[in-house]
Motif scaffolding. Structure first.
Motif, PDB file in Angstrom:
ATOM      1  N   LEU A  18     -45.542  -4.307  66.865  1.00 17.87           N
ATOM      2  CA  LEU A  18     -44.557  -4.887  67.435  1.00 17.87           C
ATOM      3  C   LEU A  18     -44.487  -6.267  67.248  1.00 17.87           C
ATOM      4  CD1 LEU A  18     -43.235  -3.738  70.187  1.00 17.87           C
ATOM      5  CD2 LEU A  18     -44.504  -5.281  71.550  1.00 17.87           C
ATOM      6  N   LEU A  19     -45.526  -7.069  66.813  1.00 22.70           N
ATOM      7  CA  LEU A  19     -45.314  -8.432  66.555  1.00 22.70           C
ATOM      8  C   LEU A  19     -44.580  -8.492  64.931  1.00 22.70           C
ATOM      9  CD1 LEU A  19     -48.796  -9.824  67.311  1.00 22.70           C
ATOM     10  CD2 LEU A  19     -46.662 -10.603  67.963  1.00 22.70           C
ATOM     11  N   LEU A  20     -45.070  -7.431  64.129  1.00 21.41           N
ATOM     12  CA  LEU A  20     -44.432  -7.652  62.899  1.00 21.41           C
ATOM     13  C   LEU A  20     -42.862  -7.346  62.979  1.00 21.41           C
ATOM     14  CD1 LEU A  20     -46.700  -5.396  60.638  1.00 21.41           C
ATOM     15  CD2 LEU A  20     -46.503  -7.977  60.684  1.00 21.41           C
ATOM     16  N   ASP A  21     -42.586  -6.707  63.859  1.00 15.26           N
ATOM     17  CA  ASP A  21     -40.997  -6.491  64.036  1.00 15.26           C
ATOM     18  C   ASP A  21     -40.337  -7.479  64.676  1.00 15.26           C
ATOM     19  OD1 ASP A  21     -41.009  -3.781  63.238  1.00 15.26           O
ATOM     20  OD2 ASP A  21     -41.198  -2.861  65.135  1.00 15.26           O
ATOM     21  N   PHE A  22     -41.057  -8.212  65.579  1.00  9.09           N
ATOM     22  CA  PHE A  22     -40.223  -9.368  65.999  1.00  9.09           C
ATOM     23  C   PHE A  22     -40.435 -10.683  64.892  1.00  9.09           C
ATOM     24  CE2 PHE A  22     -38.751  -8.615  69.993  1.00  9.09           C
ATOM     25  CZ  PHE A  22     -39.393  -7.926  70.461  1.00  9.09           C
ATOM     26  N   CYS A  23     -41.268 -10.481  63.938  1.00 11.23           N
ATOM     27  CA  CYS A  23     -41.511 -11.631  63.048  1.00 11.23           C
ATOM     28  C   CYS A  23     -40.317 -11.986  62.305  1.00 11.23           C
ATOM     29  CB  CYS A  23     -42.667 -10.977  61.878  1.00 11.23           C
ATOM     30  SG  CYS A  23     -43.235 -12.333  61.077  1.00 11.23           S
ATOM     31  N   LEU A  24     -39.529 -11.227  62.164  1.00  8.27           N
ATOM     32  CA  LEU A  24     -38.257 -11.711  61.313  1.00  8.27           C
ATOM     33  C   LEU A  24     -37.193 -12.623  62.133  1.00  8.27           C
ATOM     34  CD1 LEU A  24     -36.701  -8.423  59.535  1.00  8.27           C
ATOM     35  CD2 LEU A  24     -37.942 -10.389  58.389  1.00  8.27           C
ATOM     36  N   VAL A  25     -37.390 -12.323  63.580  1.00  9.94           N
ATOM     37  CA  VAL A  25     -36.778 -13.108  64.543  1.00  9.94           C
ATOM     38  C   VAL A  25     -37.478 -14.424  64.767  1.00  9.94           C
ATOM     39  CG1 VAL A  25     -35.707 -13.483  66.599  1.00  9.94           C
ATOM     40  CG2 VAL A  25     -35.841 -11.223  65.811  1.00  9.94           C
ATOM     41  N   LEU A  26     -38.729 -14.236  64.768  1.00  9.83           N
ATOM     42  CA  LEU A  26     -39.667 -15.403  65.081  1.00  9.83           C
ATOM     43  C   LEU A  26     -40.098 -16.198  63.985  1.00  9.83           C
ATOM     44  CD1 LEU A  26     -42.291 -13.637  67.425  1.00  9.83           C
ATOM     45  CD2 LEU A  26     -40.424 -14.919  68.204  1.00  9.83           C
ATOM     46  N   CYS A  27     -39.959 -15.858  62.913  1.00 14.25           N
ATOM     47  CA  CYS A  27     -40.645 -16.692  61.681  1.00 14.25           C
ATOM     48  C   CYS A  27     -39.473 -17.172  61.014  1.00 14.25           C
ATOM     49  CB  CYS A  27     -41.232 -15.550  60.860  1.00 14.25           C
ATOM     50  SG  CYS A  27     -42.683 -14.750  61.616  1.00 14.25           S
ATOM     51  N   GLY A  28     -38.275 -16.633  61.328  1.00 18.31           N
ATOM     52  CA  GLY A  28     -37.074 -17.353  60.496  1.00 18.31           C
ATOM     53  C   GLY A  28     -36.898 -16.656  59.216  1.00 18.31           C
ATOM     54  N   GLY A  29     -35.724 -16.900  58.635  1.00 16.07           N
ATOM     55  CA  GLY A  29     -35.337 -16.524  57.341  1.00 16.07           C
ATOM     56  C   GLY A  29     -34.129 -15.225  57.533  1.00 16.07           C
ATOM     57  N   ARG A  30     -33.929 -14.794  56.457  1.00 14.74           N
ATOM     58  CA  ARG A  30     -32.806 -13.844  56.311  1.00 14.74           C
ATOM     59  C   ARG A  30     -33.424 -12.436  56.478  1.00 14.74           C
ATOM     60  NH1 ARG A  30     -30.230 -15.980  50.894  1.00 14.74           N
ATOM     61  NH2 ARG A  30     -32.515 -16.662  50.552  1.00 14.74           N
ATOM     62  N   ASP A  31     -32.806 -11.436  57.165  1.00 14.63           N
ATOM     63  CA  ASP A  31     -33.360 -10.081  57.145  1.00 14.63           C
ATOM     64  C   ASP A  31     -32.729  -9.246  55.887  1.00 14.63           C
ATOM     65  OD1 ASP A  31     -33.762  -7.561  57.815  1.00 14.63           O
ATOM     66  OD2 ASP A  31     -33.116  -7.471  59.629  1.00 14.63           O
ATOM     67  N   PHE A  32     -33.606  -9.060  55.042  1.00 18.12           N
ATOM     68  CA  PHE A  32     -33.356  -8.677  53.724  1.00 18.12           C
ATOM     69  C   PHE A  32     -33.153  -7.050  53.930  1.00 18.12           C
ATOM     70  CE2 PHE A  32     -35.978 -12.216  51.585  1.00 18.12           C
ATOM     71  CZ  PHE A  32     -34.809 -13.128  51.583  1.00 18.12           C
ATOM     72  N   TYR A  33     -33.721  -6.626  54.943  1.00 20.42           N
ATOM     73  CA  TYR A  33     -33.447  -5.177  54.830  1.00 20.42           C
ATOM     74  C   TYR A  33     -32.132  -4.954  55.404  1.00 20.42           C
ATOM     75  CZ  TYR A  33     -38.478  -4.282  54.404  1.00 20.42           C
ATOM     76  OH  TYR A  33     -39.682  -3.870  53.720  1.00 20.42           O
ATOM     77  N   ALA A  34     -31.600  -5.679  56.377  1.00 23.17           N
ATOM     78  CA  ALA A  34     -30.376  -5.667  56.905  1.00 23.17           C
ATOM     79  C   ALA A  34     -29.444  -5.971  55.571  1.00 23.17           C
ATOM     80  CB  ALA A  34     -30.178  -6.506  57.988  1.00 23.17           C
ATOM     81  N   ILE A  35     -29.497  -6.735  54.908  1.00 21.51           N
ATOM     82  CA  ILE A  35     -28.614  -7.128  53.827  1.00 21.51           C
ATOM     83  C   ILE A  35     -28.531  -5.995  52.873  1.00 21.51           C
ATOM     84  CG2 ILE A  35     -28.607  -8.601  51.646  1.00 21.51           C
ATOM     85  CD1 ILE A  35     -29.740 -10.836  53.393  1.00 21.51           C
ATOM     86  N   LEU A  36     -29.682  -5.349  52.509  1.00 18.89           N
ATOM     87  CA  LEU A  36     -29.522  -4.014  51.807  1.00 18.89           C
ATOM     88  C   LEU A  36     -29.061  -3.022  52.460  1.00 18.89           C
ATOM     89  CD1 LEU A  36     -32.821  -4.592  49.672  1.00 18.89           C
ATOM     90  CD2 LEU A  36     -30.410  -4.712  48.686  1.00 18.89           C
ATOM     91  N   GLY A  37     -29.072  -2.964  53.829  1.00 19.01           N
ATOM     92  CA  GLY A  37     -28.399  -1.663  54.644  1.00 19.01           C
ATOM     93  C   GLY A  37     -29.655  -0.643  54.590  1.00 19.01           C
TER      94      GLY A  37
END
Ligand SMILES: *[C@@H]1O[C@H](CO)[C@@H](O)[C@H](O)[C@H]1NC(C)=O
Length: 361
Positions: free
Chosen positions: A16-35
């Motif tokens: 759960l923490l890992l999933d939130f990490c992108l939001v919490l930790c900052g930076g771009r969502d690379f998975y979303a960029i690649l779709g």
């Protein structure tokens, strides 16, 4: 984040923490960029990157003011996710963390891992002054199946790499004019070769794995360029390694452009009464062929969309042309059978004098 002390029960929380990490930790969502989903395989990542890189390249999107940014995001996403170690770091704590650990962002977005994809981007003009080793051109023999479905091929390259060695060597040699005073008002100018002293280097063979993607729809002669993987040059840059696609002959299909050609032999009985059959395509899917009408030797049918995928748009396919040959029975026929056939066919004997072969069309 320390993982060592976690008991299994803590695992869902960790995820759960890992999933939130992108939001919490900052930076771009690379998975979303690649779709892609977070479970994507390395090959899926490479494939998605390749497709998007073609689509988003700023040379092709001159209208879009964000084109360069989008392309850089894509390159960063690829750099982070295509490398197992970097991906692990990114999955754990996001882009900012990846940057902190160093070694990230070093990639020149305009110089891809796969070479230049054969789209000949601009902006890579080389300074003619710089000395360069020779390019190496290598044929890569691929099957039609690979060109139909795409594939990744690993090449092991034994490459001479320069390493520091003891002593010095002459380098950067150039011709210079030297003026020497011979007496009052008298000078002599001579040209002489002047060199610098550089630390010595030696070439050591190193094994390197290069990955070539065979993209669906590639054609013979298309090249993948691996920048700086060619012959080294002692005083300059190495040349490039160019991998050139060569199609191996196929036993069942012939390719012309994006179209495919194949032959099917049917029995005389099927030729007269009709048939329904499936032929396996290059990726194993079945192509259904059926006819009610009479099929004569040399008859050809077109199957739209069953040809090769188009290189620029893999959703477009060429045509599959199927040419029929008819196998006549070899058995002897009795007089009754012959009469029976005549009655059925009601085809008068061709009484024309020989007028050359009648072309079936
Ligand atoms: C189909 O048959 C023709 C005529 O015999 C031949 O030239 C062609 O190479 C064959 N095509 C394939 C894919 O075998």
């Amino acid at each position: 984040m320390k993982i060592h002390g976690l008991v299994p029960a803590g695992l869902p929380l960790l995820i759960l923490l890992l999933d939130f990490c992108l939001v919490l930790c900052g930076g771009r969502d690379f998975y979303a960029i690649l779709g892609l989903p977070r479970s994507a395989t390395t090959h899926q990542i490479k494939k998605a990157y390749r497709r998007l890189a073609k689509e988003l390249h700023p040379d092709k999107n001159t209208e879009d003011p964000e084109a360069v940014q989008k392309f850089q995001d894509l390159s960063a996403a690829y750099e982070a996710l295509s490398d197992t170690e970097k991906r692990e770091t990114y999955d754990r704590c996001g882009e900012d963390c990846l940057k902190k650990e160093g070694g990230f962002g070093s990639m020149d977005p305009f110089q891809s891992f796969f070479g230049d994809f054969g789209f000949g981007f601009g902006g890579q003009e080389r300074n003619k002054e710089v000395l360069r080793g020779a390019d190496i051109v290598m044929d890569l023999f691929v099957t039609l199946e690979e060109l139909y479905s795409g594939n990744f091929v690993e090449l092991t390259r034994n490459k001479p790499v320069s390493k520091p060695s003891s002593g010095t060597r002459k380098c950067n040699c150039r011709q210079e004019m030297v003026t020497r005073q011979l007496g009052p008002g008298r000078f002599q100018m001579t040209q002489q070769s002047v060199c610098d002293e550089c630390p010595n280097i030696k070439f050591v063979n190193e094994e390197k794995i290069l990955e070539v993607e065979i993209e669906p729809g590639m054609v013979d002669g298309q090249e993948h360029r691996f920048v700086a993987e060619g012959e080294p040059h002692i005083d300059g840059d190495p040349g490039d390694l160019r991998i050139r696609i060569k199609t191996m002959p196929h036993t069942k299909f012939e390719r012309k452009g994006d179209d495919l050609y194949t032959n099917i032999t049917i029995s005389l009985q099927d030729a007269l009464t009709g048939f329904s059959l499936n032929i396996p395509h290059l990726d194993g899917h079945a192509v259904h062929v059926s006819r009610d009408k009479i099929t004569w030797p040399g008859a050809r049918i077109r199957k739209k969309g069953e040809g090769m995928p188009n290189y620029d748009d893999n959703n477009l396919h060429g045509v599959l042309y199927i040419t029929f040959d008819v196998e006549f029975p070899k058995k002897e026929l009795s007089s009754e059978e012959k009469e029976g056939i005549k009655k059925i066919l009601e085809q008068s004997s061709i009484s024309k004098v020989y007028n050359g072969f009648r072309m079936s069309s």
